[in-house]
Design an enzyme around this catalytic site. Sequence first.
Site, PDB file in Angstrom:
ATOM      1  N   SER A  67       7.275  10.951   5.131  1.00  0.00           N
ATOM      2  CA  SER A  67       6.858   9.572   5.402  1.00  0.00           C
ATOM      3  C   SER A  67       7.263   9.186   6.824  1.00  0.00           C
ATOM      4  O   SER A  67       6.473   8.587   7.560  1.00  0.00           O
ATOM      5  CB  SER A  67       7.513   8.595   4.414  1.00  0.00           C
ATOM      6  N   ALA A 155       2.266   8.290   2.863  1.00  0.00           N
ATOM      7  CA  ALA A 155       3.617   7.901   3.281  1.00  0.00           C
ATOM      8  C   ALA A 155       4.076   6.698   2.474  1.00  0.00           C
ATOM      9  O   ALA A 155       3.285   5.803   2.175  1.00  0.00           O
ATOM     10  CB  ALA A 155       3.619   7.556   4.769  1.00  0.00           C
ATOM     11  N   LYS A 156       5.356   6.691   2.131  1.00  0.00           N
ATOM     12  CA  LYS A 156       5.908   5.535   1.410  1.00  0.00           C
ATOM     13  C   LYS A 156       6.468   4.595   2.476  1.00  0.00           C
ATOM     14  O   LYS A 156       7.662   4.592   2.786  1.00  0.00           O
ATOM     15  CB  LYS A 156       6.980   6.022   0.418  1.00  0.00           C
ATOM     16  N   ALA A 157       5.540   3.843   3.064  1.00  0.00           N
ATOM     17  CA  ALA A 157       5.877   2.968   4.184  1.00  0.00           C
ATOM     18  C   ALA A 157       5.987   1.535   3.689  1.00  0.00           C
ATOM     19  O   ALA A 157       5.167   1.088   2.879  1.00  0.00           O
ATOM     20  CB  ALA A 157       4.791   3.065   5.252  1.00  0.00           C
ATOM     21  N   TYR A 161       3.366  -1.940   1.199  1.00  0.00           N
ATOM     22  CA  TYR A 161       3.740  -2.651  -0.025  1.00  0.00           C
ATOM     23  C   TYR A 161       3.354  -4.117  -0.027  1.00  0.00           C
ATOM     24  O   TYR A 161       3.419  -4.768  -1.072  1.00  0.00           O
ATOM     25  CB  TYR A 161       5.233  -2.425  -0.342  1.00  0.00           C
TER      26      TYR A 161
END
Length: 300
Positions: A67, A155-157, A161
Amino acid sequence: MATYYNNETILFLNGEFVKAADAKMDFYSQSLHYGYSVFEGIRSYKTVKGETKIFKAVEHYERLKNSAAALNLPYLWTADELIAATYETLSRNNFQDAYIRPVVYAPANMSFVKNEQSFIVIEVWEMQPFLGDNLLRVMTSSFQRPNPKAFHIHAKAAGHYVNSLLASQEAKAKGYDEALLLDMNGYAAEAPGANLFYEKDGKLVTPSLGNILPGITRATVLELCAELGIEAEEKLFTLEELKTADAAFYCGTAAEVIGIKSVDAYEFPKPWNDTVSRKIQTAYKCRVTEKEYKQEPELV
Ligand code: PMP
């Protein structure tokens, strides 16, 4: 609102263990202003032997690294050192069943240029294993998942969210438990914070990678399917197809495996306890606590 820390809580901040109440970050950080940070959601469990085990620790820290790379954030740590720091943070807080939230964030920088430096914080809070099978009432969101041509959706950006919050808040405001988001082409994608599976004639189907977060629980479910001889397929499918399924569930680190009662007006017809999805739910609970999974005779 939940309480995440008290005066005794310890977190890991850039190599040091400090009290959460005393920890500081820079209000001029590019991360705060632009949602420009990456994070993980991990769980630790008390195993049947009484040990504390971080589930899929390497996979989570690998995803954090990927990420960061996707966002051009310098990543200065090894999985080994972060896993050791996580165990130490758990131990300093006396936690076994916990949720673990590492965040990699940027220094003070109001421009859009990339940084030479990154920071990391690892926060932990107590979370019991999710029990029971309260099936979710889900609504199709008016929000789509972010366009993968606009974001690196694998990617866990943090910034991604905002989309999740909008979708989840909309669903709850309309009296549902959770949202289901479609991708930009109208295929079923995922929940605001979990991946989707449906079941038809004893087979499981999940959206293929590309427009979704590659969930570690999703990968674990696919592993369990292979081990238990349950057929599983990754493919794109429409909402119409989902609404012909026998059953469905969401899965994620926090949610674990949680059955879905309905999507919009469509109720999944198969009683949850008769589904292979339910088998996966039980097998997952066993896997995270390192308990041997015994197939329930009525479901074999
Ligand atoms: N999709 C999204 C958008 C999520 O935020 C999450 C939670 N991280 C998942 C799927 C599930 O991922 P995992 O199983 O790795 O927790």
